[in-house]
Design an enzyme around this catalytic site. Structure first.
Site, PDB file in Angstrom:
ATOM      1  CG  ASP A 217     -37.307  48.733   3.362  1.00 54.87           C
ATOM      2  OD1 ASP A 217     -35.726  49.047   4.269  1.00 54.87           O
ATOM      3  OD2 ASP A 217     -37.007  48.725   2.618  1.00 54.87           O
ATOM      4  CD  GLN A 236     -22.084  38.228  14.245  1.00 56.51           C
ATOM      5  OE1 GLN A 236     -22.167  37.769  13.582  1.00 56.51           O
ATOM      6  NE2 GLN A 236     -22.477  37.189  15.771  1.00 56.51           N
ATOM      7  CG  HIS A 238     -17.201  39.411  10.730  1.00 52.77           C
ATOM      8  ND1 HIS A 238     -16.079  39.048  10.308  1.00 52.77           N
ATOM      9  CD2 HIS A 238     -17.981  38.729  10.442  1.00 52.77           C
ATOM     10  CE1 HIS A 238     -15.890  37.757  10.452  1.00 52.77           C
ATOM     11  NE2 HIS A 238     -16.882  37.175   9.757  1.00 52.77           N
ATOM     12  CB  THR A 250     -15.144  34.597   5.300  1.00 54.77           C
ATOM     13  OG1 THR A 250     -15.559  33.379   5.991  1.00 54.77           O
ATOM     14  CG2 THR A 250     -14.436  33.667   4.019  1.00 54.77           C
ATOM     15  CD  GLU A 251     -16.583  32.552  12.804  1.00 55.87           C
ATOM     16  OE1 GLU A 251     -16.997  34.040  13.247  1.00 55.87           O
ATOM     17  OE2 GLU A 251     -16.218  31.925  13.089  1.00 55.87           O
ATOM     18  NE  ARG A 282     -19.092  36.105  12.879  1.00 53.95           N
ATOM     19  CZ  ARG A 282     -19.313  35.606  11.977  1.00 53.95           C
ATOM     20  NH1 ARG A 282     -20.789  36.615  11.874  1.00 53.95           N
ATOM     21  NH2 ARG A 282     -19.290  34.818  10.378  1.00 53.95           N
ATOM     22  CG  HIS A 347     -21.685  40.593  10.013  1.00 54.25           C
ATOM     23  ND1 HIS A 347     -20.902  40.054   8.261  1.00 54.25           N
ATOM     24  CD2 HIS A 347     -21.467  39.084  10.006  1.00 54.25           C
ATOM     25  CE1 HIS A 347     -21.067  38.947   7.953  1.00 54.25           C
ATOM     26  NE2 HIS A 347     -21.801  38.202   8.655  1.00 54.25           N
ATOM     27  NE  ARG A 382     -25.496  35.887  12.452  1.00 52.65           N
ATOM     28  CZ  ARG A 382     -24.489  35.316  11.557  1.00 52.65           C
ATOM     29  NH1 ARG A 382     -24.411  34.333  11.317  1.00 52.65           N
ATOM     30  NH2 ARG A 382     -23.421  36.231  10.249  1.00 52.65           N
TER      31      ARG A 382
HETATM   32  C1  LIG Z   1     -20.874  39.588   3.849  1.00 61.54           C
HETATM   33  C2  LIG Z   1     -22.178  38.949   4.543  1.00 61.54           C
HETATM   34  C3  LIG Z   1     -21.301  37.359   4.736  1.00 61.54           C
HETATM   35  C4  LIG Z   1     -22.877  36.007   5.281  1.00 61.54           C
HETATM   36  N1  LIG Z   1     -21.359  34.970   5.249  1.00 61.54           N
HETATM   37  C5  LIG Z   1     -22.485  34.474   5.957  1.00 61.54           C
HETATM   38  C6  LIG Z   1     -21.889  32.983   6.839  1.00 61.54           C
HETATM   39  O1  LIG Z   1     -21.333  32.165   5.537  1.00 61.54           O
HETATM   40  N2  LIG Z   1     -22.953  32.439   6.636  1.00 61.54           N
HETATM   41  C7  LIG Z   1     -24.239  32.428   7.354  1.00 61.54           C
HETATM   42  O2  LIG Z   1     -24.789  31.830   8.487  1.00 61.54           O
HETATM   43  N3  LIG Z   1     -23.933  34.307   7.536  1.00 61.54           N
HETATM   44  C8  LIG Z   1     -23.712  34.511   6.653  1.00 61.54           C
HETATM   45  N4  LIG Z   1     -24.423  36.285   6.654  1.00 61.54           N
HETATM   46  C9  LIG Z   1     -25.544  36.615   7.533  1.00 61.54           C
HETATM   47  C10 LIG Z   1     -26.312  36.096   6.356  1.00 61.54           C
HETATM   48  O3  LIG Z   1     -26.015  35.873   4.854  1.00 61.54           O
HETATM   49  C11 LIG Z   1     -28.384  36.813   6.260  1.00 61.54           C
HETATM   50  O4  LIG Z   1     -28.327  36.643   7.439  1.00 61.54           O
HETATM   51  C12 LIG Z   1     -29.173  36.315   5.241  1.00 61.54           C
HETATM   52  O5  LIG Z   1     -28.714  35.367   4.167  1.00 61.54           O
HETATM   53  C13 LIG Z   1     -30.529  37.013   5.483  1.00 61.54           C
HETATM   54  O6  LIG Z   1     -31.367  36.451   4.507  1.00 61.54           O
HETATM   55  P1  LIG Z   1     -32.620  36.677   4.615  1.00 61.54           P
HETATM   56  O7  LIG Z   1     -33.322  35.887   4.109  1.00 61.54           O
HETATM   57  O8  LIG Z   1     -32.810  36.905   5.750  1.00 61.54           O
HETATM   58  O9  LIG Z   1     -32.446  38.035   4.191  1.00 61.54           O
HETATM   59  P2  LIG Z   1     -31.467  39.044   2.874  1.00 61.54           P
HETATM   60  O10 LIG Z   1     -30.604  37.914   2.012  1.00 61.54           O
HETATM   61  O11 LIG Z   1     -30.978  40.096   2.652  1.00 61.54           O
HETATM   62  O12 LIG Z   1     -33.057  39.125   1.458  1.00 61.54           O
HETATM   63  C14 LIG Z   1     -33.773  40.265   2.628  1.00 61.54           C
HETATM   64  C15 LIG Z   1     -34.672  40.408   0.739  1.00 61.54           C
HETATM   65  O13 LIG Z   1     -35.921  41.593   1.181  1.00 61.54           O
HETATM   66  C16 LIG Z   1     -36.001  42.113   0.185  1.00 61.54           C
HETATM   67  N5  LIG Z   1     -36.535  43.402   0.562  1.00 61.54           N
HETATM   68  C17 LIG Z   1     -36.352  44.010   1.917  1.00 61.54           C
HETATM   69  N6  LIG Z   1     -36.582  45.405   1.800  1.00 61.54           N
HETATM   70  C18 LIG Z   1     -37.987  45.485   1.272  1.00 61.54           C
HETATM   71  C19 LIG Z   1     -38.821  45.956   0.492  1.00 61.54           C
HETATM   72  N7  LIG Z   1     -39.375  47.546   1.433  1.00 61.54           N
HETATM   73  N8  LIG Z   1     -39.322  45.961  -0.234  1.00 61.54           N
HETATM   74  C20 LIG Z   1     -39.460  45.025  -0.889  1.00 61.54           C
HETATM   75  N9  LIG Z   1     -38.164  43.925  -0.778  1.00 61.54           N
HETATM   76  C21 LIG Z   1     -38.077  43.769   0.451  1.00 61.54           C
HETATM   77  C22 LIG Z   1     -35.002  42.390  -0.276  1.00 61.54           C
HETATM   78  O14 LIG Z   1     -35.128  42.947  -2.415  1.00 61.54           O
HETATM   79  C23 LIG Z   1     -34.021  41.180  -0.293  1.00 61.54           C
HETATM   80  O15 LIG Z   1     -34.975  40.486  -1.546  1.00 61.54           O
HETATM   81  C24 LIG Z   1     -23.349  37.023   6.393  1.00 61.54           C
HETATM   82  C25 LIG Z   1     -24.061  37.818   5.582  1.00 61.54           C
HETATM   83  C26 LIG Z   1     -23.162  39.057   5.356  1.00 61.54           C
HETATM   84  C27 LIG Z   1     -23.664  39.946   5.312  1.00 61.54           C
END
Ligand SMILES: Cc1cc2nc3c(=O)[nH]c(=O)nc-3n(C[C@H](O)[C@H](O)[C@H](O)COP(=O)(O)OP(=O)(O)OC[C@H]3O[C@@H](n4cnc5c(N)ncnc54)[C@H](O)[C@@H]3O)c2cc1C
Length: 569
Positions: A217, A236, A238, A250-251, A282, A347, A382
């Site tokens: 969003d 990316q 995965h 997980t990796e 990856r 991913h 990444r």
């Molecule tokens: C399954 C999985 C495993 C992963 N493992 C790893 C790992 O081991 N190591 C690593 O480095 N990375 C990992 N990643 C990537 C990493 O987890 C994410 O890139 C990172 O956590 C993103 O954090 P963020 O705070 O940017 O967003 P997010 O944690 O995605 O949070 C987004 C926030 O925005 C809010 N939001 C979105 N749109 C709106 C809206 N319109 N209105 C109000 N609120 C909104 C949501 O409610 C949420 O609170 C992984 C990703 C996945 C999917």
């Protein structure tokens, strides 16, 4: 319409994941009146699902004693296929050890070595074991830690508020509008500084490891407010998602010694990356798996095996309990006894909202951090463990930028935001008034399928041209789409349609970026242009909207420490 409710704060942070909460912690600690707005409870943000770990050159592992931030930076830049901005990478890697130690002091329960120091596991594309972890539930640990810290400082959290638009006052951002999901009321938020921390857009693809809420969003909000999106073509995939559901494996599993095997039982990565084998980055591993499957060396249905059986029950139970449970619950396979069926899936979104190294967008008052932003520290690919790191390092840095900017930003303007709420309410009412058979779920399904088919791991001009035409047709269908539920309380149907409008914009940005980039670099592989072309394409792409039309331009990459070289693993 009665006067809309407008909440006024110094800083409005949209997103309660790791990036949003780390920024909120810094703003609240500095004494600012800070609001976090999230469409779900912050602890349900996708950050909670991160498994494998977070990178920092602590040098705790055997043989990694001499690790330092420069080595981490080199691996990151090489992993990015030289597209990352090297000044931003230096910041990321230099700040990493302090960021991890700080999280530990706040209460994150990292896994440990026998001597008590934080344990570090090998990850793809890293020269030495550098990934700190809390078993395979690292994100869960980190997010709970930061949420505790933020609530302890009295940060105002608006949970279940869905942000629908940014408010602009001429050349600056002054707030946003949001639906209070339980009541359906549209509220205004007025603040001189607004931070987008809304996470990735993985759900525009059919096969994705991302949470259902990862609809990107923030990217759409920024684009509509006149801020470009950068490097959107770099998506990316995965290598190892569970076959059938695409839940991440997980990796860290390969970091602990798991091996990929094709149908003939061959450890095929030896052919693709002789030195790094299963722990190549990856993009390399995902291409290898896809190639094995297309050549008929995968299993029927399209998967290969990830073999953990030789690791033994004790190691699996201690280091990888979460993925064992996932494999048992969702594929009926116990990794202690049998190999796990895996296939590549979308991913991570390397591209995102164009920000400078301090997290500012080109619209004063608007900032971005975390996966929704493109700083860019990941470039074309990444490295695992660098994204959690980016959220906490740049979450803190962008907070410092906002704290420094605040005195020079104009005070909140409630009247302007009230006006914006009224306009947004009319727009939403017009959507609710539409009737007809076209509905969001069917368009969403078709978009995801089109994106995976036309903009997946391997791309070429013909396929992409068809894909872009499909996206354009879906945008047309979306303009007619209606919702059956005309109510206010928890109107999920309406929210899905509002998300879909934005997702189709992001899909177009991925498509146009990918067609513009006539080369192969990192995750962007074109069979019609198989080589990297630094002469023409060592540049970032920028997608912007002008009068509803999307255009692609380019901007320079910041080099400096490491000269681009051929990438061999
Ligand atoms: C399954 C999985 C495993 C992963 N493992 C790893 C790992 O081991 N190591 C690593 O480095 N990375 C990992 N990643 C990537 C990493 O987890 C994410 O890139 C990172 O956590 C993103 O954090 P963020 O705070 O940017 O967003 P997010 O944690 O995605 O949070 C987004 C926030 O925005 C809010 N939001 C979105 N749109 C709106 C809206 N319109 N209105 C109000 N609120 C909104 C949501 O409610 C949420 O609170 C992984 C990703 C996945 C999917």
């Amino acid at each position: 319409m009665p006067d809309p409710v407008v909440h006024t704060h110094d800083v409005c942070i949209i997103g309660g994941g790791l990036a949003g909460l780390r920024a909120a912690l810094a703003c609240s600690t500095a004494g600012l009146d800070t609001a976090v707005i999230s469409k779900v409870h912050p602890l349900r943000s996708h950050s909670v699902a991160a498994q494998g770990g977070i990178n920092a050159a602590l040098g705790n592992a055997e043989g990694a004693e001499h690790d330092d931030w420069e080595a981490h930076a080199f691996d990151t830049v090489k992993g990015s296929d030289y597209l990352a901005d090297q000044d931003a990478v230096a910041r990321l890697c230099r700040d990493a050890p302090a960021a991890v130690i700080e999280l530990e002091h706040m209460g994150t329960v990292f896994s440990r070595r026998d001597d008590g120091r934080i344990a570090q596991r090998p990850f793809g594309g890293a020269g030495v074991p550098r990934t700190c972890y809390a078993a395979d539930r690292t994100g869960h640990n980190l997010l709970h830690t930061l949420y505790e810290q933020v609530t302890a400082r009295g940060t105002r959290v608006y949970e279940e508020y869905f942000v629908t638009s940014l408010v602009r006052n001429g050349g600056r951002c002054t707030g946003c509008t949001a639906i209070a999901i339980p009541s359906g009321e549209l509220h205004g938020f007025s603040a001189p500084a607004v931070l987008l921390a809304t996470g990735g857009f993985g759900r525009i693809f059919s096969r994705s490891t991302n949470a259902l809420i990862n609809t990107g969003d923030g990217g759409a909000l920024a684009l509509r407010a006149g801020v470009p999106l950068k490097d959107m073509e770099f998506v990316q995939f995965h290598p190892t998602s569970l076959f059938g559901t695409n839940i991440l494996i997980t990796e860290g599993a390969r970091g602990e010694g798991a091996i990929l095997k094709n149908r003939g039982g061959e450890r095929f990565m030896e052919r693709y990356a002789p030195a790094s084998v299963d722990l190549a980055p990856r993009d390399v591993v995902a291409r290898a798996i896809e190639t094995e499957i297309s050549a008929g060396r995968g299993f029927p249905g399209g998967f290969v095996h990830l073999d953990l059986t030789h690791l033994g029950a004790e190691k699996i139970m201690e280091r990888l309990p979460g993925i064992r449970q996932i494999a048992m619950d969702f594929a009926g396979v116990d990794p202690i006894l049998e190999p796990v069926p895996v296939q590549p899936a979308q991913h991570y979104s390397m591209g995102g909202i164009d920000v400078d190294i301090d997290g500012s967008t080109r619209l004063p008052g608007l900032y971005a951090a975390g996966e929704c932003a493109c700083v860019s520290v990941h470039g074309a690919n990444r490295l695992g463990g660098n994204s959690l790191l980016e959220t906490v390092v740049f979450g803190r840095l962008v907070a410092n930028t906002m704290i420094a900017d605040l005195p020079s930003l104009p005070p909140p303007d409630g009247a302007l935001v009230r006006e914006a709420v009224r306009a947004e309410k009319s727009r939403i009412d017009a959507i609710l008034a539409r009737n007809g058979d076209e509905r969001a779920p069917a368009i969403l399904r078709d978009m995801k399928a089109a994106m995976f088919e036309h903009f997946g791991i391997f791309r070429d001009e013909t396929t992409m041209r068809e894909g872009l035409a499909a996206i354009t047709a879906l945008q047309e269908r979306c303009r007619r789409a209606s919702v059956g539920n005309k109510g206010t309380v928890f109107n999920q149907a309406l929210h899905r349609l509002l998300e879909l409008e934005g997702m189709l914009l992001l899909a177009e940005a991925v498509a146009r970026g990918a067609m513009f980039r006539k080369e192969s670099r990192g995750s962007h592989t074109r069979t019609d242009f198989p080589d990297r072309n630094d002469t023409e394409f060592l540049v970032h792409t920028l997608a912007s909207l002008d009068d509803g039309k999307m255009a692609i331009t380019q901007s320079p990459v910041t080099l400096g420490m490491f000269e681009p070289r051929e990438r061999v693993y």
